[in-house]
Design an enzyme around this catalytic site. Structure first.
Site, PDB file in Angstrom:
ATOM      1  N   ALA A  10       0.837  -1.207   0.000  1.00 20.98           N
ATOM      2  CA  ALA A  10       0.000   0.000   0.000  1.00 20.98           C
ATOM      3  C   ALA A  10       0.866   1.249   0.000  1.00 20.98           C
ATOM      4  O   ALA A  10       0.503   2.279   0.552  1.00 20.98           O
ATOM      5  CB  ALA A  10      -0.929  -0.021   1.211  1.00 20.98           C
ATOM      6  N   ASP A  61      -1.080  -4.704   3.053  1.00 17.67           N
ATOM      7  CA  ASP A  61       0.301  -4.324   3.395  1.00 17.67           C
ATOM      8  C   ASP A  61       0.651  -4.983   4.727  1.00 17.67           C
ATOM      9  O   ASP A  61      -0.240  -5.335   5.502  1.00 17.67           O
ATOM     10  CB  ASP A  61       0.429  -2.793   3.511  1.00 17.67           C
ATOM     11  CG  ASP A  61       1.857  -2.300   3.283  1.00 17.67           C
ATOM     12  OD1 ASP A  61       2.133  -1.727   2.218  1.00 17.67           O
ATOM     13  OD2 ASP A  61       2.714  -2.512   4.188  1.00 17.67           O
ATOM     14  N   ARG A 120      23.161  -3.775  -3.791  1.00 19.13           N
ATOM     15  CA  ARG A 120      22.149  -4.188  -4.758  1.00 19.13           C
ATOM     16  C   ARG A 120      21.765  -5.654  -4.502  1.00 19.13           C
ATOM     17  O   ARG A 120      20.619  -6.046  -4.624  1.00 19.13           O
ATOM     18  CB  ARG A 120      22.760  -4.037  -6.155  1.00 19.13           C
ATOM     19  CG  ARG A 120      21.753  -3.817  -7.240  1.00 19.13           C
ATOM     20  CD  ARG A 120      22.425  -3.102  -8.368  1.00 19.13           C
ATOM     21  NE  ARG A 120      22.845  -4.043  -9.393  1.00 19.13           N
ATOM     22  CZ  ARG A 120      22.352  -4.054 -10.619  1.00 19.13           C
ATOM     23  NH1 ARG A 120      21.430  -3.170 -10.960  1.00 19.13           N
ATOM     24  NH2 ARG A 120      22.779  -4.897 -11.508  1.00 19.13           N
ATOM     25  N   ASN A 127      13.962  -8.222  -1.521  1.00 15.99           N
ATOM     26  CA  ASN A 127      12.723  -8.175  -2.301  1.00 15.99           C
ATOM     27  C   ASN A 127      12.293  -9.567  -2.762  1.00 15.99           C
ATOM     28  O   ASN A 127      11.091  -9.849  -2.832  1.00 15.99           O
ATOM     29  CB  ASN A 127      12.848  -7.197  -3.473  1.00 15.99           C
ATOM     30  CG  ASN A 127      12.568  -5.766  -3.027  1.00 15.99           C
ATOM     31  OD1 ASN A 127      12.126  -5.543  -1.902  1.00 15.99           O
ATOM     32  ND2 ASN A 127      12.813  -4.803  -3.895  1.00 15.99           N
ATOM     33  N   ARG A 186       6.646   6.311 -21.454  1.00 14.47           N
ATOM     34  CA  ARG A 186       7.656   7.371 -21.290  1.00 14.47           C
ATOM     35  C   ARG A 186       8.198   7.806 -22.650  1.00 14.47           C
ATOM     36  O   ARG A 186       8.324   9.006 -22.920  1.00 14.47           O
ATOM     37  CB  ARG A 186       8.800   6.864 -20.395  1.00 14.47           C
ATOM     38  CG  ARG A 186       8.387   6.809 -18.935  1.00 14.47           C
ATOM     39  CD  ARG A 186       9.525   6.374 -18.028  1.00 14.47           C
ATOM     40  NE  ARG A 186       9.134   6.536 -16.630  1.00 14.47           N
ATOM     41  CZ  ARG A 186       9.524   5.749 -15.638  1.00 14.47           C
ATOM     42  NH1 ARG A 186      10.327   4.719 -15.878  1.00 14.47           N
ATOM     43  NH2 ARG A 186       9.120   5.978 -14.412  1.00 14.47           N
ATOM     44  N   HIS A 201      13.339  -4.526 -18.006  1.00 16.40           N
ATOM     45  CA  HIS A 201      12.911  -3.178 -17.587  1.00 16.40           C
ATOM     46  C   HIS A 201      14.078  -2.537 -16.841  1.00 16.40           C
ATOM     47  O   HIS A 201      14.078  -2.390 -15.643  1.00 16.40           O
ATOM     48  CB  HIS A 201      11.685  -3.352 -16.683  1.00 16.40           C
ATOM     49  CG  HIS A 201      11.130  -2.081 -16.144  1.00 16.40           C
ATOM     50  ND1 HIS A 201      10.794  -1.017 -16.927  1.00 16.40           N
ATOM     51  CD2 HIS A 201      10.818  -1.723 -14.877  1.00 16.40           C
ATOM     52  CE1 HIS A 201      10.311  -0.056 -16.150  1.00 16.40           C
ATOM     53  NE2 HIS A 201      10.324  -0.450 -14.911  1.00 16.40           N
TER      54      HIS A 201
HETATM   55  N1  APR Z   1       4.121  -7.750   2.458  1.00 15.89           N
HETATM   56  C1  APR Z   1       3.321  -6.716   2.134  1.00 15.89           C
HETATM   57  N2  APR Z   1       3.746  -5.464   1.958  1.00 15.89           N
HETATM   58  C2  APR Z   1       5.053  -5.230   2.130  1.00 15.89           C
HETATM   59  C3  APR Z   1       5.965  -6.260   2.469  1.00 15.89           C
HETATM   60  C4  APR Z   1       5.447  -7.566   2.640  1.00 15.89           C
HETATM   61  N3  APR Z   1       6.226  -8.603   2.956  1.00 15.89           N
HETATM   62  N4  APR Z   1       7.201  -5.708   2.561  1.00 15.89           N
HETATM   63  C5  APR Z   1       7.078  -4.400   2.275  1.00 15.89           C
HETATM   64  N5  APR Z   1       5.790  -4.107   2.020  1.00 15.89           N
HETATM   65  C6  APR Z   1       5.166  -2.825   1.696  1.00 15.89           C
HETATM   66  C7  APR Z   1       5.736  -1.662   2.503  1.00 15.89           C
HETATM   67  O1  APR Z   1       5.186  -1.629   3.817  1.00 15.89           O
HETATM   68  C8  APR Z   1       5.312  -0.461   1.650  1.00 15.89           C
HETATM   69  O2  APR Z   1       4.056   0.061   2.069  1.00 15.89           O
HETATM   70  O3  APR Z   1       5.419  -2.458   0.363  1.00 15.89           O
HETATM   71  C9  APR Z   1       5.160  -1.063   0.244  1.00 15.89           C
HETATM   72  C10 APR Z   1       6.135  -0.459  -0.767  1.00 15.89           C
HETATM   73  O4  APR Z   1       5.787   0.867  -0.946  1.00 15.89           O
HETATM   74  P1  APR Z   1       6.836   2.037  -1.289  1.00 15.89           P
HETATM   75  O5  APR Z   1       8.025   1.884  -0.430  1.00 15.89           O
HETATM   76  O6  APR Z   1       6.051   3.310  -1.301  1.00 15.89           O
HETATM   77  O7  APR Z   1       7.313   1.678  -2.760  1.00 15.89           O
HETATM   78  P2  APR Z   1       6.607   2.083  -4.142  1.00 15.89           P
HETATM   79  O8  APR Z   1       7.087   3.406  -4.580  1.00 15.89           O
HETATM   80  O9  APR Z   1       5.153   1.832  -4.029  1.00 15.89           O
HETATM   81  O10 APR Z   1       7.268   1.001  -5.114  1.00 15.89           O
HETATM   82  C11 APR Z   1       6.943  -0.369  -4.966  1.00 15.89           C
HETATM   83  O11 APR Z   1       7.363  -0.873  -7.263  1.00 15.89           O
HETATM   84  O12 APR Z   1       8.167   0.423  -9.009  1.00 15.89           O
HETATM   85  C12 APR Z   1       8.489  -0.528  -8.022  1.00 15.89           C
HETATM   86  O13 APR Z   1      10.810  -0.074  -7.542  1.00 15.89           O
HETATM   87  C13 APR Z   1       9.509   0.014  -7.038  1.00 15.89           C
HETATM   88  O14 APR Z   1       9.961  -2.125  -6.035  1.00 15.89           O
HETATM   89  C14 APR Z   1       9.276  -0.898  -5.874  1.00 15.89           C
HETATM   90  C15 APR Z   1       7.772  -1.181  -5.948  1.00 15.89           C
END
Ligand code: APR
Length: 311
Positions: free
Chosen positions: A10, A33, A88, A95, A151, A175
């Site tokens: 989320a 989330d 990295r 992830n 883009r 990508h």
């Molecule tokens: N289960 C559920 N949610 C999770 C987990 C998990 N195990 N681990 C992390 N999260 C949630 C975090 O709590 C956070 O709310 O994933 C969300 C990631 O959100 P952001 O940090 O805002 O990242 P965002 O900009 O949405 O990007 C998400 O998409 O484009 C790609 O590179 C970007 O990998 C990234 C992903």
């Protein structure tokens, strides 16, 4: 019964995707989330906009995987941002663990669902999601090419002073920096772009497309792009839910197409209610083939790092 889309994560991309789907009213949305309160708060805020948007669908925020059950589509945006001191490799493993957790918990609850994976490095995470799910590869697809193409269309629109809606293009490969935009398959209302712009300008716009994500990061300072990524997911969601058969560049499992075996890489595909209905194989020049192959090699290298035990 309404169609159902679960959005895992989320954060910026996940919440914006949930916003687009909910506002359009095309499906019930579950926003999941691990952070407690965040998906509930964002879902409630969106639900409170529902009367103004005249939405009949529902939205629910949750920390409980059970709420995602019987989803038609599961969009995976959950992931960790790179933190100071994190290599990295660390990020890749972190992830991959998130994807493992999310997919192993959601796949059994939505045995007929289709995954759209967004978490970066997206091609690799799509592969991990496929392995963990045990699903047919046609039901796992990664979002990347739609965004890269959008883009490129945007930058061409700026340059030519035409509506980007009238620009069509295709992007192949992973990508990442080695993506392969295809000027040969880029047209402005059917007019080849090469008739409208010289090679040097086209190359400059391709470079800008390749680094499009980094350009946004450097402007935002914290966080990365989310409006266009979410809009790209939304287009894929619609094509699947409504069996639109749109031709969209996305990461799909290749078993020999484009000379690539056993790897998710971006190519044009037809997306419909079964997921990837068909992969479209283009005739490429030797140079384009070499670029796709280099891009696929880079994805494969990252994938083997992700699948290797943590150091
Ligand atoms: N289960 C559920 N949610 C999770 C987990 C998990 N195990 N681990 C992390 N999260 C949630 C975090 O709590 C956070 O709310 O994933 C969300 C990631 O959100 P952001 O940090 O805002 O990242 P965002 O900009 O949405 O990007 C998400 O998409 O484009 C790609 O590179 C970007 O990998 C990234 C992903």
């Amino acid at each position: 019964m309404n169609l159902k889309v679960s959005v895992i994560g989320a954060g910026n991309v996940g919440a914006t995707t949930a916003h687009l789907i909910y506002q359009s009213g095309i499906a019930d949305v579950v926003l999941f989330d691990i952070a407690e309160g965040v998906p509930q708060g964002k879902a409630l805020d969106l639900a409170e906009a529902g009367p103004l948007w005249k939405v009949a669908a529902s939205i629910k925020g949750s920390n409980n995987f059970a709420d995602t059950s019987t989803s038609d589509i599961i969009v995976v945006t959950a992931g960790l941002p790179r933190k100071p001191g994190m290599s990295r490799d660390d990020l890749l493993h972190a992830n991959a663990d998130v994807i493992q957790n999310v997919v192993s918990n959601t796949a059994p609850l939505s045995p007929h669902g289709i995954y759209i994976v967004v978490t970066n490095p997206m091609d690799v995470m799509t592969h991990v999601a496929w392995k963990v799910s045990g699903f047919d590869a046609r039901r796992i697809v990664g979002m990347g090419g739609v965004l890269d193409a959008s883009r490129f269309r945007t930058f061409l629109g700026f340059e030519l002073g035409v509506s980007p809606e009238d620009i069509e293009t295709l992007v192949l490969g992973g990508h990442g920096d080695l993506m392969v935009p295809l000027p040969r398959h880029t047209t402005v209302k059917g007019i080849p772009v090469q008739d409208l712009l010289d090679q040097r300008r086209i190359e400059a716009l391709i470079d800008r497309t390749r680094t499009g994500g980094a350009e946004i990061v450097s402007l935002l300072k914290t966080g990365s792009a989310y409006y266009a990524p979410a809009a790209s997911v939304f287009q894929m969601v619609k094509s699947i839910l409504f069996d639109e058969h749109r031709v969209l560049p996305c990461a799909v499992y290749l078993s020999g197409e484009y000379g690539v075996h056993d790897l998710f890489v971006g190519v044009p595909a037809i997306l419909g209610k079964s997921g990837v209905e068909k992969i479209i194989e283009l005739k490429l020049t030797d140079m384009e083939k070499a670029q796709v192959s280099a891009s696929a090699d880079a994805v494969r290298e990252l994938l083997s790092m992700a699948l290797a035990p943590k150091k």
